[in-house]
Write a protein that holds these residues in place. Sequence first.
Motif, PDB file in Angstrom:
ATOM      1  N   TRP A 187     -27.401  -7.318 -14.218  1.00  0.00           N
ATOM      2  CA  TRP A 187     -27.570  -7.968 -15.849  1.00  0.00           C
ATOM      3  C   TRP A 187     -28.866  -7.498 -16.375  1.00  0.00           C
ATOM      4  O   TRP A 187     -29.011  -6.975 -17.423  1.00  0.00           O
ATOM      5  CB  TRP A 187     -27.535  -9.502 -15.832  1.00  0.00           C
ATOM      6  CG  TRP A 187     -27.371  -9.912 -17.331  1.00  0.00           C
ATOM      7  CD1 TRP A 187     -26.339 -10.129 -18.112  1.00  0.00           C
ATOM      8  CD2 TRP A 187     -28.814 -10.201 -17.928  1.00  0.00           C
ATOM      9  NE1 TRP A 187     -26.728 -10.784 -19.258  1.00  0.00           N
ATOM     10  CE2 TRP A 187     -28.367 -10.613 -19.430  1.00  0.00           C
ATOM     11  CE3 TRP A 187     -30.379 -10.291 -17.804  1.00  0.00           C
ATOM     12  CZ2 TRP A 187     -29.140 -11.271 -20.426  1.00  0.00           C
ATOM     13  CZ3 TRP A 187     -30.874 -10.562 -18.713  1.00  0.00           C
ATOM     14  CH2 TRP A 187     -30.591 -11.268 -19.997  1.00  0.00           C
ATOM     15  N   GLU A 190     -29.042  -3.602 -16.904  1.00  0.00           N
ATOM     16  CA  GLU A 190     -28.246  -3.392 -18.290  1.00  0.00           C
ATOM     17  C   GLU A 190     -28.939  -3.947 -19.443  1.00  0.00           C
ATOM     18  O   GLU A 190     -28.610  -2.908 -20.338  1.00  0.00           O
ATOM     19  CB  GLU A 190     -26.694  -4.146 -17.991  1.00  0.00           C
ATOM     20  CG  GLU A 190     -25.693  -3.757 -17.007  1.00  0.00           C
ATOM     21  CD  GLU A 190     -24.523  -4.673 -17.002  1.00  0.00           C
ATOM     22  OE1 GLU A 190     -23.925  -4.164 -16.450  1.00  0.00           O
ATOM     23  OE2 GLU A 190     -24.716  -5.826 -17.390  1.00  0.00           O
ATOM     24  N   LYS A 191     -29.875  -4.769 -19.309  1.00  0.00           N
ATOM     25  CA  LYS A 191     -30.565  -5.015 -20.455  1.00  0.00           C
ATOM     26  C   LYS A 191     -32.218  -4.125 -20.589  1.00  0.00           C
ATOM     27  O   LYS A 191     -33.010  -4.566 -21.336  1.00  0.00           O
ATOM     28  CB  LYS A 191     -30.944  -6.661 -20.530  1.00  0.00           C
ATOM     29  CG  LYS A 191     -29.783  -7.630 -20.556  1.00  0.00           C
ATOM     30  CD  LYS A 191     -28.660  -7.243 -21.843  1.00  0.00           C
ATOM     31  CE  LYS A 191     -27.661  -8.072 -21.894  1.00  0.00           C
ATOM     32  NZ  LYS A 191     -26.906  -7.811 -23.221  1.00  0.00           N
ATOM     33  N   GLY A 193     -34.285  -4.584 -18.212  1.00  0.00           N
ATOM     34  CA  GLY A 193     -35.321  -5.653 -18.267  1.00  0.00           C
ATOM     35  C   GLY A 193     -36.569  -5.105 -17.788  1.00  0.00           C
ATOM     36  O   GLY A 193     -37.808  -5.762 -17.844  1.00  0.00           O
ATOM     37  N   ASN A 196     -39.102  -5.211 -20.527  1.00  0.00           N
ATOM     38  CA  ASN A 196     -38.964  -6.401 -21.420  1.00  0.00           C
ATOM     39  C   ASN A 196     -39.852  -7.599 -20.286  1.00  0.00           C
ATOM     40  O   ASN A 196     -39.214  -8.132 -19.396  1.00  0.00           O
ATOM     41  CB  ASN A 196     -37.572  -6.897 -21.557  1.00  0.00           C
ATOM     42  CG  ASN A 196     -37.548  -8.246 -22.423  1.00  0.00           C
ATOM     43  OD1 ASN A 196     -38.229  -9.215 -22.250  1.00  0.00           O
ATOM     44  ND2 ASN A 196     -36.900  -8.042 -23.581  1.00  0.00           N
ATOM     45  N   LEU A 199     -37.804 -10.928 -19.754  1.00  0.00           N
ATOM     46  CA  LEU A 199     -36.959 -10.915 -18.849  1.00  0.00           C
ATOM     47  C   LEU A 199     -37.190 -10.449 -17.302  1.00  0.00           C
ATOM     48  O   LEU A 199     -36.612 -10.906 -16.413  1.00  0.00           O
ATOM     49  CB  LEU A 199     -35.845  -9.518 -19.416  1.00  0.00           C
ATOM     50  CG  LEU A 199     -34.998  -9.649 -20.341  1.00  0.00           C
ATOM     51  CD1 LEU A 199     -34.194  -8.438 -20.809  1.00  0.00           C
ATOM     52  CD2 LEU A 199     -34.409 -10.948 -20.509  1.00  0.00           C
ATOM     53  N   LYS A 249     -25.371 -15.733 -16.619  1.00  0.00           N
ATOM     54  CA  LYS A 249     -25.211 -14.168 -16.511  1.00  0.00           C
ATOM     55  C   LYS A 249     -23.911 -13.629 -16.402  1.00  0.00           C
ATOM     56  O   LYS A 249     -23.307 -14.138 -15.545  1.00  0.00           O
ATOM     57  CB  LYS A 249     -26.123 -13.504 -15.702  1.00  0.00           C
ATOM     58  CG  LYS A 249     -27.746 -14.140 -15.866  1.00  0.00           C
ATOM     59  CD  LYS A 249     -28.392 -13.910 -17.100  1.00  0.00           C
ATOM     60  CE  LYS A 249     -29.869 -14.379 -17.047  1.00  0.00           C
ATOM     61  NZ  LYS A 249     -30.336 -14.187 -18.624  1.00  0.00           N
TER      62      LYS A 249
END
Length: 309
Positions: A187, A190-191, A193, A196, A199, A249
């Motif tokens: 997850w 995919e984001k 992260g 970020n 995250l 998630k």
Amino acid sequence: MNLFDFEFVAENLETSDLYGSDSSVANMYLLQKKYNTQFKIKKNVLLRYYTGEENRIGYAFPLFLKNTDATQNFDEKLKHALELIFEDAAEEKREPRFCLITQEQKNQIDSCLERYFSNHRVSWKTNRDDCDYIYLQKNLSELTGSTYQKKRNHISRFNRIYGSDWEFKYYPQNNIKDDILTVSETWFKEKDGENNHDLCLELESIKLALEKQALFNLRGGVLYIHGKPAAMTLASPISDTVLDVIYEKSIFEYEKDGSYAVINQQFARHSDSFLYLNREEDMGIEGLRKAKLSYKPTMILDKFYGRVE
């Protein structure tokens, strides 16, 4: 506070009548870096100071340890705790402020200030983004009635697609720590992260949660599709009646098929020792707010923040 202090708090915190996700000791420990929270235990009172955005700057409601003087009533204990907060603010040379305060706690603080600190008052504001969504465990588990028809439709679609080729395994009864981490890391990628900061901190906290599972009485589960981990969840008790769902998630390819609806219900079914599930705030994210409202919360726990004047 160090890990030993958190272990002491986890064993001795008086949690009856607490509903807010910020009152979960696991949540305090796991998210302290994200919110730069400072903790102190003074005279059997746990003080928590947040240094985030405007609505997350200040002292959270003081929490009492079980060995607090039993001869004191609640008003006397709160007076004592507010004195400690004002003393701590002076020592740290910071403005006395409050954050993440529920409506009931707000009323208790206002009443105590009026009674014992007549020269103090709080100018309160609220932020809808901070409000916790709290559900009856039975409702999320059973999804009965017209209210949850769309949720049952999502689960029916999931079953039509995958038939019997899926299962839910409960944690920690099953040794699935690696699979919880697999979903979390997938997850995260995919984001995007890595770019970020929040995250990155969240993934770090999930790893920490799995390391300290026993200390904070964490439980959760994994949804498997075709024998592979597809979704995960982790939660920790706030009290004997309220369970805080901290993480949930799903790998993206399964979202459209109803993976979130399925793991939500499956975990709720394994949480029947609790009356309520706190699924935390929506952070002002429109899609997340819509999803949380669609499960028809039993209560939306308002949170207030404000300056002491």
